[in-house]
Design a protein around this motif. Structure first.
Motif, PDB file in Angstrom:
ATOM      1  N   PRO A 124       0.890  -0.987   0.199  1.00 35.03           N
ATOM      2  CA  PRO A 124       0.081   0.045  -0.091  1.00 35.03           C
ATOM      3  C   PRO A 124       1.152   1.288   0.182  1.00 35.03           C
ATOM      4  N   ALA A 125       1.938   1.371   0.915  1.00 38.18           N
ATOM      5  CA  ALA A 125       2.790   2.624   0.733  1.00 38.18           C
ATOM      6  C   ALA A 125       3.442   2.536  -0.719  1.00 38.18           C
ATOM      7  N   LYS A 126       3.924   1.429  -1.120  1.00 39.53           N
ATOM      8  CA  LYS A 126       4.524   1.756  -2.531  1.00 39.53           C
ATOM      9  C   LYS A 126       3.436   2.357  -3.746  1.00 39.53           C
ATOM     10  N   ASP A 127       2.158   1.832  -3.397  1.00 37.86           N
ATOM     11  CA  ASP A 127       1.189   2.181  -4.375  1.00 37.86           C
ATOM     12  C   ASP A 127       0.992   3.942  -4.011  1.00 37.86           C
ATOM     13  N   LYS A 128       0.845   4.472  -2.927  1.00 39.52           N
ATOM     14  CA  LYS A 128       0.700   5.560  -2.648  1.00 39.52           C
ATOM     15  C   LYS A 128       1.758   6.494  -3.063  1.00 39.52           C
ATOM     16  N   VAL A 129       3.110   6.094  -3.056  1.00 40.62           N
ATOM     17  CA  VAL A 129       4.276   6.858  -3.398  1.00 40.62           C
ATOM     18  C   VAL A 129       4.269   6.825  -4.884  1.00 40.62           C
ATOM     19  N   SER A 130       3.742   5.706  -5.645  1.00 42.80           N
ATOM     20  CA  SER A 130       3.724   5.611  -7.031  1.00 42.80           C
ATOM     21  C   SER A 130       2.611   6.692  -7.494  1.00 42.80           C
ATOM     22  N   GLY A 131       1.668   6.559  -6.949  1.00 49.00           N
ATOM     23  CA  GLY A 131       0.623   7.746  -7.359  1.00 49.00           C
ATOM     24  C   GLY A 131       1.189   8.999  -7.249  1.00 49.00           C
ATOM     25  N   LEU A 132       1.630   9.639  -5.827  1.00 51.38           N
ATOM     26  CA  LEU A 132       2.490  10.713  -5.801  1.00 51.38           C
ATOM     27  C   LEU A 132       3.527  11.069  -6.848  1.00 51.38           C
TER      28      LEU A 132
END
Length: 109
Positions: A13-21
Motif C-alpha cells: 500500500p505504501a508503494k502504491d501511494k508513493v507511486s501515485g504521488l
C-alpha cells in the motif's frame, strides 16, 4: 509465507501511494532535482559536473520507474536506441558508452 513475502505484502500500500504521488507530481520532482543539481554544480564550481549529471539522471530514471511511466514496451534507453530517446550519442551521465570487449561483434540495428 516467508519474511520477505510478509514485508512485501505490508509495504505494497505504501508503494502504491508513493507511486501515485510520483505520477501526480513528477514534473515538480524533476524540476527540484534540476535545481538542486544546478546549485551543487555552482557550489563546486563545475568540478563534479559529470557526476552530478549522472546522479540526477539516475534519480529521474528511478522516479520514472516508481511512477510506472515505463509501460513495459521498453524505453529507447533500455533498448539501446539513443536517437529515439533524444540523445545525441551520449548517455544520461554525459559519457559515451564503453566500447565492446575485444573479439566481440558489435550489435546490429
Amino acid at each position: 509465507m516467508g519474511l520477505m513475502d510478509n514485508w512485501k505484502a505490508k509495504l505494497a500500500p505504501a508503494k502504491d501511494k508513493v507511486s501515485g504521488l510520483a505520477q501526480q507530481h513528477g514534473g515538480k520532482i524533476e524540476n527540484g532535482l534540476d535545481k538542486a543539481a544546478k546549485m551543487v554544480d555552482e557550489k563546486t564550481k563545475g568540478k563534479y559536473s559529470d557526476k552530478i549529471q549522472t546522479g540526477t539522471g539516475k534519480a529521474k530514471d528511478a522516479m520514472d520507474r516508481l511512477a510506472h511511466k515505463d509501460d513495459g514496451t521498453g524505453s529507447a534507453e533500455s533498448t539501446g536506441n539513443a536517437e529515439s530517446a533524444g540523445n545525441t550519442g551520449q548517455e544520461v551521465g554525459g559519457t559515451t558508452p564503453p566500447p565492446p570487449p575485444p573479439g566481440s561483434t558489435p550489435p546490429t540495428s
